[in-house]
Design an enzyme around this catalytic site. Structure first.
Site, PDB file in Angstrom:
ATOM      1  N   ARG A  93     -69.740  96.089   5.139  1.00 27.04           N
ATOM      2  CA  ARG A  93     -68.292  95.902   5.013  1.00 27.04           C
ATOM      3  C   ARG A  93     -68.027  94.775   4.025  1.00 27.04           C
ATOM      4  O   ARG A  93     -68.710  93.753   4.043  1.00 27.04           O
ATOM      5  CB  ARG A  93     -67.659  95.522   6.364  1.00 27.04           C
ATOM      6  CG  ARG A  93     -67.564  96.643   7.387  1.00 27.04           C
ATOM      7  CD  ARG A  93     -66.590  97.740   6.969  1.00 27.04           C
ATOM      8  NE  ARG A  93     -66.457  98.779   7.983  1.00 27.04           N
ATOM      9  CZ  ARG A  93     -67.248  99.833   8.078  1.00 27.04           C
ATOM     10  NH1 ARG A  93     -68.248  99.975   7.236  1.00 27.04           N
ATOM     11  NH2 ARG A  93     -67.038 100.755   9.007  1.00 27.04           N
ATOM     12  N   GLU A 144     -59.734  99.769   0.509  1.00 30.20           N
ATOM     13  CA  GLU A 144     -60.263 101.131   0.418  1.00 30.20           C
ATOM     14  C   GLU A 144     -59.193 102.127   0.847  1.00 30.20           C
ATOM     15  O   GLU A 144     -58.456 101.839   1.783  1.00 30.20           O
ATOM     16  CB  GLU A 144     -61.496 101.288   1.317  1.00 30.20           C
ATOM     17  CG  GLU A 144     -62.675 100.452   0.887  1.00 30.20           C
ATOM     18  CD  GLU A 144     -63.938 100.715   1.704  1.00 30.20           C
ATOM     19  OE1 GLU A 144     -63.935 101.654   2.521  1.00 30.20           O
ATOM     20  OE2 GLU A 144     -64.914  99.977   1.530  1.00 30.20           O
ATOM     21  N   HIS A 168     -67.927 104.006  -0.939  1.00 31.40           N
ATOM     22  CA  HIS A 168     -68.142 104.052   0.510  1.00 31.40           C
ATOM     23  C   HIS A 168     -68.718 105.401   0.957  1.00 31.40           C
ATOM     24  O   HIS A 168     -68.118 106.121   1.757  1.00 31.40           O
ATOM     25  CB  HIS A 168     -66.850 103.747   1.285  1.00 31.40           C
ATOM     26  CG  HIS A 168     -67.127 103.199   2.664  1.00 31.40           C
ATOM     27  ND1 HIS A 168     -66.284 102.350   3.326  1.00 31.40           N
ATOM     28  CD2 HIS A 168     -68.186 103.383   3.503  1.00 31.40           C
ATOM     29  CE1 HIS A 168     -66.801 102.033   4.518  1.00 31.40           C
ATOM     30  NE2 HIS A 168     -67.961 102.655   4.637  1.00 31.40           N
TER      31      HIS A 168
END
Length: 327
Positions: free
Chosen positions: A236, A265, A285
């Protein structure tokens, strides 16, 4: 039940073998990403159950207040994007399997792919070849280098195993009990956090983002890294103090970063300063984004829907939501 699925960007879920678990339900799948609350309230107006794909959409209390038919949210892993109090207030049960049994091998493999790609300049070499320029530079061998694993959970341990297989010297840093566990399992533990950042040729972050770990990697930690070192983050972005990574990379310590996660994001700005740095390798991601991992994860998510439908819910985060409302 009427089931809505948000953010299935490549319409993947219907192609999974586990999708047949939903055959008794009326399922609507949305393949775009929407943040506007009015639009979300409109789309989810009839939904009795909502399936989330990780943290792609924030489910706020004010949105939940506008969804009188909603009774269940089913997802997997952590849920910082869901207002649990708002769920409980509206009699919406949140079910989430925290998958304590197996690591995400998909995330561990992507971590390793990013490390190899960064060390050997793979994206740049590919681009150079395609542009008719042949070799563009000289990469680095991993064997004999020191791989630092920050955080000793299931994914970190899997990546450590890959490091060992590649002949790297693995060092661990984590909270005290995790360090003790790593040492017990036969891994080398750094003497201090400062020594860990200063000595490692690669530092890979493997922690959950919780209040205790937010900003756990500081500007000073990054400044202590070698100019030849690589920082990898597939966990993260919030583990690093905001803005610290950008400043550190501009200053040349560490020399490179390979990242799969961002402070915002989805990151849709091609001019984002982090993306425009030549010493950053970035992916959108995709740590958990494989067909096999989706099949594993969504089997759980769909089981939670069926268990709820059968009146015996599993993996309940807020069981008190059931007590106050007789839907």
């Amino acid at each position: 039940m009427k089931v809505a699925i948000l953010d299935d960007w490549f319409d993947t879920l219907k192609s999974l073998s586990c999708f047949s678990k939903l055959h008794e339900h009326e399922v609507v799948v949305w393949t775009d990403h929407v943040e506007d609350e009015d639009e979300l309230a409109h789309r989810l107006a009839d939904a009795e159950a909502l399936i989330l794909i990780r943290e792609r959409t924030k489910i706020t209390g004010s949105l939940l207040d506008r969804l009188p038919n909603l009774r269940l949210i089913s997802q997997r892993s952590v849920y910082p994007h869901v207002d649990v109090a708002g769920c409980t207030r509206n009699g919406v049960l949140l079910c989430s399997n925290l998958h304590a049994d197996t690591p995400s091998y998909a995330a561990a493999e992507l971590t390793w792919a990013l490390l190899l790609a960064a060390a050997r300049q793979i994206p740049e070499q590919v681009a150079s070849l395609k542009a008719g320029r042949w070799i563009m530079g000289v990469g680095h061998t991993l064997r004999g280098k020191t791989l630092g694993i920050y955080g000793w959970g299931r994914i970190g341990a899997a990546v450590a195993g890959y490091g060992r297989a590649f002949g790297m010297n693995v060092q661990v840093w984590a909270r005290e009990e995790s360090r003790a566990r790593a040492a017990q399992e036969g891994w080398a533990v750094a003497k201090s956090k400062a020594e860990f950042f200063a000595n490692c040729d690669v530092v890979s972050l493997h922690m959950r983002l919780v209040p205790d770990t937010r900003g756990i990697v500081t500007a000073d930690d990054l400044k202590a890294m070698k100019p030849s070192a690589i920082l990898i983050n597939t966990s993260r972005a919030g583990l690093i103090v905001p803005g610290a990574l950008l400043a550190a990379l501009r200053a040349g310590r560490p020399g490179k970063a390979a990242i799969d996660v961002f402070e915002t994001e989805p990151l849709l700005d091609p001019n984002d300063p982090l993306l425009s740095l030549p010493n950053v390798l970035a992916t959108p991601h995709i740590g958990y984004v494989t067909v096999e991992e989706f099949d594993l994860q969504f089997a759980d998510v769909f089981d939670q829907i069926n268990a709820f439908g059968a009146g015996a819910p599993i993996n309940m985060i807020n069981p008190e939501a059931l007590g106050d409302h007789n839907h």
